[in-house]
Motif scaffolding. Structure first.
Motif, PDB file in Angstrom:
ATOM      1  N   ASP A 256       0.829  -1.213   0.000  1.00  0.00           N
ATOM      2  CA  ASP A 256       0.000   0.000   0.000  1.00  0.00           C
ATOM      3  C   ASP A 256       0.859   1.256   0.000  1.00  0.00           C
ATOM      4  OD1 ASP A 256      -2.414  -1.249  -0.121  1.00  0.00           O
ATOM      5  OD2 ASP A 256      -2.834  -1.175   2.028  1.00  0.00           O
ATOM      6  N   ALA A 257       1.926   1.235   0.806  1.00  0.00           N
ATOM      7  CA  ALA A 257       2.796   2.407   0.881  1.00  0.00           C
ATOM      8  C   ALA A 257       3.452   2.671  -0.467  1.00  0.00           C
ATOM      9  CB  ALA A 257       3.851   2.206   1.957  1.00  0.00           C
ATOM     10  N   ALA A 258       3.863   1.599  -1.151  1.00  0.00           N
ATOM     11  CA  ALA A 258       4.493   1.757  -2.469  1.00  0.00           C
ATOM     12  C   ALA A 258       3.493   2.354  -3.459  1.00  0.00           C
ATOM     13  CB  ALA A 258       5.004   0.408  -2.970  1.00  0.00           C
ATOM     14  N   ARG A 259       2.252   1.933  -3.339  1.00  0.00           N
ATOM     15  CA  ARG A 259       1.211   2.464  -4.225  1.00  0.00           C
ATOM     16  C   ARG A 259       0.988   3.955  -3.941  1.00  0.00           C
ATOM     17  NH1 ARG A 259      -2.907  -1.461  -3.176  1.00  0.00           N
ATOM     18  NH2 ARG A 259      -1.382  -3.003  -3.858  1.00  0.00           N
ATOM     19  N   VAL A 260       0.957   4.310  -2.669  1.00  0.00           N
ATOM     20  CA  VAL A 260       0.759   5.715  -2.291  1.00  0.00           C
ATOM     21  C   VAL A 260       1.869   6.580  -2.883  1.00  0.00           C
ATOM     22  CG1 VAL A 260       0.833   7.334  -0.339  1.00  0.00           C
ATOM     23  CG2 VAL A 260      -0.591   5.290  -0.193  1.00  0.00           C
ATOM     24  N   CYS A 261       3.097   6.096  -2.821  1.00  0.00           N
ATOM     25  CA  CYS A 261       4.247   6.889  -3.279  1.00  0.00           C
ATOM     26  C   CYS A 261       4.548   6.704  -4.764  1.00  0.00           C
ATOM     27  CB  CYS A 261       5.500   6.517  -2.497  1.00  0.00           C
ATOM     28  SG  CYS A 261       5.312   6.743  -0.742  1.00  0.00           S
ATOM     29  N   GLY A 262       3.924   5.727  -5.394  1.00  0.00           N
ATOM     30  CA  GLY A 262       4.211   5.484  -6.793  1.00  0.00           C
ATOM     31  C   GLY A 262       5.611   4.939  -7.018  1.00  0.00           C
ATOM     32  N   CYS A 263       6.086   4.096  -6.118  1.00  0.00           N
ATOM     33  CA  CYS A 263       7.395   3.482  -6.309  1.00  0.00           C
ATOM     34  C   CYS A 263       7.267   1.967  -6.162  1.00  0.00           C
ATOM     35  CB  CYS A 263       8.403   4.028  -5.296  1.00  0.00           C
ATOM     36  SG  CYS A 263       8.088   3.504  -3.596  1.00  0.00           S
ATOM     37  N   ALA A 264       8.373   1.254  -6.427  1.00  0.00           N
ATOM     38  CA  ALA A 264       8.359  -0.201  -6.312  1.00  0.00           C
ATOM     39  C   ALA A 264       8.403  -0.616  -4.835  1.00  0.00           C
ATOM     40  CB  ALA A 264       9.551  -0.787  -7.048  1.00  0.00           C
ATOM     41  N   VAL A 265       7.891  -1.807  -4.544  1.00  0.00           N
ATOM     42  CA  VAL A 265       7.888  -2.304  -3.171  1.00  0.00           C
ATOM     43  C   VAL A 265       9.317  -2.403  -2.637  1.00  0.00           C
ATOM     44  CG1 VAL A 265       7.314  -4.274  -1.694  1.00  0.00           C
ATOM     45  CG2 VAL A 265       5.703  -3.537  -3.450  1.00  0.00           C
ATOM     46  N   GLY A 266      10.232  -2.875  -3.481  1.00  0.00           N
ATOM     47  CA  GLY A 266      11.635  -2.990  -3.062  1.00  0.00           C
ATOM     48  C   GLY A 266      12.231  -1.636  -2.704  1.00  0.00           C
ATOM     49  N   THR A 267      11.872  -0.635  -3.482  1.00  0.00           N
ATOM     50  CA  THR A 267      12.348   0.728  -3.202  1.00  0.00           C
ATOM     51  C   THR A 267      11.834   1.194  -1.854  1.00  0.00           C
ATOM     52  OG1 THR A 267      12.239   1.204  -5.555  1.00  0.00           O
ATOM     53  CG2 THR A 267      12.405   3.089  -4.086  1.00  0.00           C
ATOM     54  N   MET A 268      10.561   0.882  -1.579  1.00  0.00           N
ATOM     55  CA  MET A 268       9.963   1.270  -0.307  1.00  0.00           C
ATOM     56  C   MET A 268      10.715   0.629   0.854  1.00  0.00           C
ATOM     57  SD  MET A 268       7.686   2.962   1.314  1.00  0.00           S
ATOM     58  CE  MET A 268       7.003   3.692  -0.169  1.00  0.00           C
ATOM     59  N   LYS A 269      11.010  -0.664   0.736  1.00  0.00           N
ATOM     60  CA  LYS A 269      11.728  -1.374   1.806  1.00  0.00           C
ATOM     61  C   LYS A 269      13.109  -0.770   2.026  1.00  0.00           C
ATOM     62  CE  LYS A 269       9.336  -5.763   1.405  1.00  0.00           C
ATOM     63  NZ  LYS A 269       9.361  -7.160   0.950  1.00  0.00           N
ATOM     64  N   SER A 270      13.766  -0.489   0.919  1.00  0.00           N
ATOM     65  CA  SER A 270      15.111   0.081   1.017  1.00  0.00           C
ATOM     66  C   SER A 270      15.079   1.464   1.664  1.00  0.00           C
ATOM     67  CB  SER A 270      15.714   0.138  -0.396  1.00  0.00           C
ATOM     68  OG  SER A 270      16.672   1.146  -0.479  1.00  0.00           O
ATOM     69  N   ARG A 271      14.080   2.263   1.305  1.00  0.00           N
ATOM     70  CA  ARG A 271      13.967   3.608   1.897  1.00  0.00           C
ATOM     71  C   ARG A 271      13.716   3.537   3.396  1.00  0.00           C
ATOM     72  NH1 ARG A 271      10.221   6.748  -2.610  1.00  0.00           N
ATOM     73  NH2 ARG A 271      11.818   6.815  -4.221  1.00  0.00           N
ATOM     74  N   VAL A 272      12.850   2.609   3.796  1.00  0.00           N
ATOM     75  CA  VAL A 272      12.543   2.484   5.223  1.00  0.00           C
ATOM     76  C   VAL A 272      13.804   2.101   5.994  1.00  0.00           C
ATOM     77  CG1 VAL A 272      11.271   1.123   6.936  1.00  0.00           C
ATOM     78  CG2 VAL A 272      10.102   1.969   4.908  1.00  0.00           C
ATOM     79  N   ASN A 273      14.565   1.156   5.449  1.00  0.00           N
ATOM     80  CA  ASN A 273      15.787   0.737   6.140  1.00  0.00           C
ATOM     81  C   ASN A 273      16.801   1.864   6.231  1.00  0.00           C
ATOM     82  OD1 ASN A 273      15.398  -1.900   7.045  1.00  0.00           O
ATOM     83  ND2 ASN A 273      15.550  -2.670   4.943  1.00  0.00           N
ATOM     84  N   ARG A 274      16.973   2.563   5.143  1.00  0.00           N
ATOM     85  CA  ARG A 274      17.930   3.675   5.151  1.00  0.00           C
ATOM     86  C   ARG A 274      17.491   4.764   6.124  1.00  0.00           C
ATOM     87  NH1 ARG A 274      21.686   3.485   1.146  1.00  0.00           N
ATOM     88  NH2 ARG A 274      21.292   1.917  -0.458  1.00  0.00           N
ATOM     89  N   ALA A 275      16.184   5.028   6.127  1.00  0.00           N
ATOM     90  CA  ALA A 275      15.669   6.061   7.027  1.00  0.00           C
ATOM     91  C   ALA A 275      15.889   5.658   8.480  1.00  0.00           C
ATOM     92  CB  ALA A 275      14.179   6.284   6.760  1.00  0.00           C
ATOM     93  N   ARG A 276      15.645   4.385   8.804  1.00  0.00           N
ATOM     94  CA  ARG A 276      15.865   3.898  10.168  1.00  0.00           C
ATOM     95  C   ARG A 276      17.334   4.027  10.555  1.00  0.00           C
ATOM     96  NH1 ARG A 276      12.431  -1.224   9.541  1.00  0.00           N
ATOM     97  NH2 ARG A 276      10.428  -0.588  10.375  1.00  0.00           N
ATOM     98  N   ASN A 277      18.203   3.639   9.634  1.00  0.00           N
ATOM     99  CA  ASN A 277      19.639   3.733   9.926  1.00  0.00           C
ATOM    100  C   ASN A 277      20.045   5.178  10.208  1.00  0.00           C
ATOM    101  OD1 ASN A 277      19.855   1.019   9.537  1.00  0.00           O
ATOM    102  ND2 ASN A 277      20.735   1.141   7.481  1.00  0.00           N
ATOM    103  N   ARG A 278      19.547   6.082   9.383  1.00  0.00           N
ATOM    104  CA  ARG A 278      19.886   7.493   9.573  1.00  0.00           C
ATOM    105  C   ARG A 278      19.372   8.010  10.919  1.00  0.00           C
ATOM    106  NH1 ARG A 278      21.233  11.495   6.246  1.00  0.00           N
ATOM    107  NH2 ARG A 278      21.335  12.534   8.267  1.00  0.00           N
ATOM    108  N   LEU A 279      18.141   7.651  11.244  1.00  0.00           N
ATOM    109  CA  LEU A 279      17.561   8.110  12.513  1.00  0.00           C
ATOM    110  C   LEU A 279      18.348   7.581  13.698  1.00  0.00           C
ATOM    111  CD1 LEU A 279      13.665   8.124  12.485  1.00  0.00           C
ATOM    112  CD2 LEU A 279      15.263  10.027  12.375  1.00  0.00           C
ATOM    113  N   LEU A 280      18.761   6.330  13.609  1.00  0.00           N
ATOM    114  CA  LEU A 280      19.517   5.749  14.719  1.00  0.00           C
ATOM    115  C   LEU A 280      20.851   6.468  14.865  1.00  0.00           C
ATOM    116  CD1 LEU A 280      19.017   3.384  16.728  1.00  0.00           C
ATOM    117  CD2 LEU A 280      20.792   2.180  15.462  1.00  0.00           C
ATOM    118  N   GLU A 281      21.440   6.789  13.723  1.00  0.00           N
ATOM    119  CA  GLU A 281      22.681   7.565  13.745  1.00  0.00           C
ATOM    120  C   GLU A 281      22.465   8.889  14.462  1.00  0.00           C
ATOM    121  OE1 GLU A 281      24.082   6.771   9.486  1.00  0.00           O
ATOM    122  OE2 GLU A 281      25.295   8.469  10.157  1.00  0.00           O
TER     123      GLU A 281
END
Lengths: 79, 180
Positions: free
Chosen positions: B131-156
Protein backbone atom coordinates in the motif's frame (compact mmCIF):
# COMPACT_ATOMS: atom_id res chain seq x y z
CA UNK A 1 -3.91 27.45 -0.02
CA UNK A 2 -7.03 29.35 0.93
CA UNK A 3 -10.60 28.27 1.40
CA UNK A 4 -12.07 27.44 -1.94
CA UNK A 5 -15.62 26.81 -0.93
CA UNK A 6 -16.98 29.14 -3.57
CA UNK A 7 -14.96 27.71 -6.38
CA UNK A 8 -14.56 23.95 -6.16
CA UNK A 9 -14.10 23.93 -9.96
CA UNK A 10 -10.81 25.56 -9.23
CA UNK A 11 -9.56 22.25 -7.91
CA UNK A 12 -9.69 20.72 -11.35
CA UNK A 13 -6.51 22.44 -12.32
CA UNK A 14 -4.73 20.16 -9.88
CA UNK A 15 -5.59 17.07 -11.91
CA UNK A 16 -1.95 16.88 -12.81
CA UNK A 17 -0.94 15.65 -9.40
CA UNK A 18 -3.99 13.51 -8.79
CA UNK A 19 -4.66 10.71 -8.09
CA UNK A 20 -2.07 8.62 -9.91
CA UNK A 21 1.32 9.17 -8.29
CA UNK A 22 4.01 9.85 -10.78
CA UNK A 23 6.68 7.22 -11.15
CA UNK A 24 9.91 8.82 -10.18
CA UNK A 25 13.27 7.55 -11.33
CA UNK A 26 14.95 5.78 -8.49
CA UNK A 27 17.71 7.90 -7.03
CA UNK A 28 21.19 6.39 -6.87
CA UNK A 29 21.14 6.59 -3.10
CA UNK A 30 18.34 4.03 -2.96
CA UNK A 31 20.34 1.38 -4.76
CA UNK A 32 22.80 -1.11 -3.42
CA UNK A 33 22.75 -3.19 -0.26
CA UNK A 34 21.47 -1.55 2.88
CA UNK A 35 22.73 -2.61 6.29
CA UNK A 36 19.78 -3.85 8.31
CA UNK A 37 19.29 -2.66 11.86
CA UNK A 38 19.03 -5.16 14.66
CA UNK A 39 15.39 -5.65 15.66
CA UNK A 40 15.55 -3.75 18.92
CA UNK A 41 16.89 -0.58 17.30
CA UNK A 42 14.14 -0.63 14.69
CA UNK A 43 11.64 -1.11 17.50
CA UNK A 44 12.98 1.82 19.47
CA UNK A 45 12.70 4.13 16.49
CA UNK A 46 9.25 2.75 15.74
CA UNK A 47 8.03 3.43 19.27
CA UNK A 48 9.29 6.99 19.28
CA UNK A 49 7.85 7.70 15.88
CA UNK A 50 4.46 6.30 16.75
CA UNK A 51 4.39 8.24 20.02
CA UNK A 52 5.04 11.44 18.10
CA UNK A 53 2.57 10.55 15.35
CA UNK A 54 -0.19 9.48 17.73
CA UNK A 55 0.22 12.68 19.70
CA UNK A 56 -0.65 14.69 16.63
CA UNK A 57 -3.46 12.32 15.63
CA UNK A 58 -5.02 12.74 19.07
CA UNK A 59 -5.14 16.52 18.86
CA UNK A 60 -8.65 17.88 18.47
CA UNK A 61 -9.56 18.35 14.81
CA UNK A 62 -9.73 22.05 13.92
CA UNK A 63 -13.31 23.22 13.47
CA UNK A 64 -12.66 24.71 10.05
CA UNK A 65 -11.74 21.28 8.64
CA UNK A 66 -14.95 19.74 9.98
CA UNK A 67 -16.99 22.68 8.72
CA UNK A 68 -15.40 22.37 5.31
CA UNK A 69 -16.64 18.80 4.85
CA UNK A 70 -20.09 19.60 6.23
CA UNK A 71 -20.42 22.60 3.91
CA UNK A 72 -19.40 20.53 0.91
CA UNK A 73 -22.04 17.98 1.83
CA UNK A 74 -24.72 20.61 2.37
CA UNK A 75 -23.88 22.27 -0.92
CA UNK A 76 -24.31 18.99 -2.78
CA UNK A 77 -27.63 18.25 -1.14
CA UNK A 78 -28.98 21.59 -2.33
CA UNK A 79 -28.57 20.49 -5.93
CA UNK B 1 -23.67 -0.39 8.77
CA UNK B 2 -21.13 1.01 6.36
CA UNK B 3 -23.87 1.85 3.87
CA UNK B 4 -25.23 4.55 6.12
CA UNK B 5 -21.84 6.21 6.40
CA UNK B 6 -21.57 9.07 3.94
CA UNK B 7 -18.44 9.95 2.02
CA UNK B 8 -18.24 13.05 4.17
CA UNK B 9 -18.32 10.95 7.34
CA UNK B 10 -15.50 8.81 6.00
CA UNK B 11 -13.48 11.92 5.22
CA UNK B 12 -13.99 13.29 8.71
CA UNK B 13 -12.97 9.96 10.20
CA UNK B 14 -9.69 10.13 8.30
CA UNK B 15 -8.79 13.70 9.32
CA UNK B 16 -6.77 12.84 12.48
CA UNK B 17 -4.47 10.50 10.54
CA UNK B 18 -4.20 12.90 7.62
CA UNK B 19 -3.16 15.65 10.04
CA UNK B 20 -0.59 13.44 11.72
CA UNK B 21 0.89 12.43 8.37
CA UNK B 22 0.85 15.98 6.99
CA UNK B 23 2.44 17.42 10.12
CA UNK B 24 5.14 14.76 10.38
CA UNK B 25 5.91 14.98 6.68
CA UNK B 26 6.06 18.77 6.45
CA UNK B 27 7.25 19.48 9.99
CA UNK B 28 4.93 22.47 10.03
CA UNK B 29 1.67 22.58 12.00
CA UNK B 30 0.08 25.42 10.03
CA UNK B 31 1.09 24.06 6.66
CA UNK B 32 -0.25 20.65 7.61
CA UNK B 33 -3.75 22.01 8.19
CA UNK B 34 -3.62 23.72 4.80
CA UNK B 35 -2.51 20.44 3.23
CA UNK B 36 -5.35 18.53 4.86
CA UNK B 37 -7.84 21.17 3.73
CA UNK B 38 -6.56 20.94 0.17
CA UNK B 39 -6.70 17.13 0.36
CA UNK B 40 -10.32 17.17 1.55
CA UNK B 41 -11.31 19.55 -1.24
CA UNK B 42 -9.60 17.48 -3.91
CA UNK B 43 -11.04 14.25 -2.52
CA UNK B 44 -14.52 15.76 -2.61
CA UNK B 45 -14.12 17.13 -6.11
CA UNK B 46 -12.86 13.79 -7.38
CA UNK B 47 -14.92 11.49 -5.23
CA UNK B 48 -16.42 9.84 -8.31
CA UNK B 49 -12.98 8.50 -9.18
CA UNK B 50 -12.66 6.71 -5.85
CA UNK B 51 -13.35 3.00 -6.25
CA UNK B 52 -15.94 2.02 -3.60
CA UNK B 53 -14.70 -0.49 -1.01
CA UNK B 54 -11.08 0.14 -1.90
CA UNK B 55 -8.69 1.63 0.63
CA UNK B 56 -9.96 5.17 1.22
CA UNK B 57 -7.15 6.02 3.60
CA UNK B 58 -4.50 5.04 1.05
CA UNK B 59 -6.33 7.08 -1.59
CA UNK B 60 -6.45 10.14 0.67
CA UNK B 61 -2.79 9.74 1.65
CA UNK B 62 -1.89 9.64 -2.04
CA UNK B 63 -3.66 12.94 -2.63
CA UNK B 64 -2.03 14.48 0.42
CA UNK B 65 1.53 13.44 -0.41
CA UNK B 66 1.15 14.57 -4.04
CA UNK B 67 -0.14 17.91 -2.81
CA UNK B 68 2.78 18.19 -0.40
CA UNK B 69 5.43 17.30 -2.95
CA UNK B 70 3.98 19.76 -5.44
CA UNK B 71 4.27 22.40 -2.74
CA UNK B 72 7.69 21.15 -1.66
CA UNK B 73 9.15 21.34 -5.16
CA UNK B 74 7.74 24.84 -5.54
CA UNK B 75 9.21 25.99 -2.26
CA UNK B 76 12.57 24.42 -3.14
CA UNK B 77 12.60 26.49 -6.32
CA UNK B 78 11.83 29.57 -4.30
CA UNK B 79 14.68 28.64 -1.98
CA UNK B 80 12.67 28.95 1.18
CA UNK B 81 14.47 28.40 4.41
CA UNK B 82 14.41 24.65 4.89
CA UNK B 83 14.84 24.90 8.63
CA UNK B 84 11.72 26.96 9.17
CA UNK B 85 9.69 23.78 9.18
CA UNK B 86 11.62 22.10 11.96
CA UNK B 87 11.39 25.19 14.11
CA UNK B 88 7.64 25.44 13.81
CA UNK B 89 7.14 22.64 16.31
CA UNK B 90 3.75 21.94 17.83
CA UNK B 91 2.57 21.63 21.43
CA UNK B 92 4.46 19.31 23.75
CA UNK B 93 2.88 15.85 23.78
CA UNK B 94 1.93 13.90 26.89
CA UNK B 95 3.75 10.66 25.98
CA UNK B 96 7.09 12.16 25.03
CA UNK B 97 8.87 14.97 26.76
CA UNK B 98 8.94 18.19 24.82
CA UNK B 99 12.58 17.64 24.00
CA UNK B 100 12.03 14.08 22.78
CA UNK B 101 9.16 15.21 20.60
CA UNK B 102 11.19 18.05 19.11
CA UNK B 103 14.25 15.88 18.68
CA UNK B 104 12.22 13.27 16.83
CA UNK B 105 10.65 15.89 14.62
CA UNK B 106 13.95 17.56 13.85
CA UNK B 107 15.64 14.26 13.14
CA UNK B 108 12.79 13.39 10.79
CA UNK B 109 13.12 16.71 8.99
CA UNK B 110 16.80 16.04 8.35
CA UNK B 111 15.89 12.93 6.36
CA UNK B 112 15.22 13.31 2.67
CA UNK B 113 11.47 13.75 1.99
CA UNK B 114 11.36 10.33 0.28
CA UNK B 115 12.85 8.57 3.27
CA UNK B 116 10.76 10.52 5.77
CA UNK B 117 7.60 9.64 3.89
CA UNK B 118 8.52 5.94 3.68
CA UNK B 119 9.21 5.68 7.39
CA UNK B 120 6.01 7.50 8.34
CA UNK B 121 3.79 5.38 6.13
CA UNK B 122 5.25 2.06 7.28
CA UNK B 123 6.29 2.64 10.86
CA UNK B 124 3.88 5.30 12.10
CA UNK B 125 0.79 4.78 9.97
CA UNK B 126 1.17 1.01 9.66
CA UNK B 127 0.57 0.67 5.91
CA UNK B 128 1.71 -2.54 4.25
CA UNK B 129 4.74 -2.16 1.99
CA UNK B 130 2.45 -2.75 -0.98
CA UNK B 131 0.00 0.00 0.00
CA UNK B 132 2.80 2.41 0.88
CA UNK B 133 4.49 1.76 -2.47
CA UNK B 134 1.21 2.46 -4.23
CA UNK B 135 0.76 5.71 -2.29
CA UNK B 136 4.25 6.89 -3.28
CA UNK B 137 4.21 5.48 -6.79
CA UNK B 138 7.40 3.48 -6.31
CA UNK B 139 8.36 -0.20 -6.31
CA UNK B 140 7.89 -2.30 -3.17
CA UNK B 141 11.63 -2.99 -3.06
CA UNK B 142 12.35 0.73 -3.20
CA UNK B 143 9.96 1.27 -0.31
CA UNK B 144 11.73 -1.37 1.81
CA UNK B 145 15.11 0.08 1.02
CA UNK B 146 13.97 3.61 1.90
CA UNK B 147 12.54 2.48 5.22
CA UNK B 148 15.79 0.74 6.14
CA UNK B 149 17.93 3.67 5.15
CA UNK B 150 15.67 6.06 7.03
CA UNK B 151 15.86 3.90 10.17
CA UNK B 152 19.64 3.73 9.93
CA UNK B 153 19.89 7.49 9.57
CA UNK B 154 17.56 8.11 12.51
CA UNK B 155 19.52 5.75 14.72
CA UNK B 156 22.68 7.57 13.74
CA UNK B 157 21.02 10.82 14.74
CA UNK B 158 19.84 9.45 18.05
CA UNK B 159 23.04 7.70 19.10
CA UNK B 160 25.58 9.80 17.27
CA UNK B 161 27.01 6.61 15.78
CA UNK B 162 26.45 4.75 12.56
CA UNK B 163 24.64 1.44 13.17
CA UNK B 164 26.83 -1.63 13.17
CA UNK B 165 26.52 -3.79 10.10
CA UNK B 166 24.02 -6.55 10.75
CA UNK B 167 24.41 -10.08 9.49
CA UNK B 168 22.37 -11.39 6.57
CA UNK B 169 20.07 -13.29 8.91
CA UNK B 170 18.80 -10.13 10.50
CA UNK B 171 16.49 -9.35 7.65
CA UNK B 172 13.69 -11.44 9.12
CA UNK B 173 14.11 -9.81 12.51
CA UNK B 174 13.64 -6.37 11.04
CA UNK B 175 10.68 -7.49 8.97
CA UNK B 176 8.87 -9.05 11.89
CA UNK B 177 9.45 -6.04 14.11
CA UNK B 178 8.11 -3.59 11.56
CA UNK B 179 4.51 -4.78 11.87
CA UNK B 180 2.15 -3.13 14.30
Amino acid sequence: MQHRLDAPEDCKRTDGDFPEPERQPEPEADKGPVPQLPGFAAQLIGQRMRAMYDTIAQEPVPDDLLELVRKLEAKEQQK
Amino acid sequence: MTETKSFGDALIEAIPNLRAFAHSLSGDAQLSNDLVQETLLKAWTHKDSFVPDSNLKAWLFTILRNTYFTYYRKSQREELDEDHAAMNASVPPPQLTHLEFEDMQKALMRLSPDHREALLLITAEGFSYEDAARVCGCAVGTMKSRVNRARNRLLEEMTGQPPSEAGPDDEDVVKSSSGR
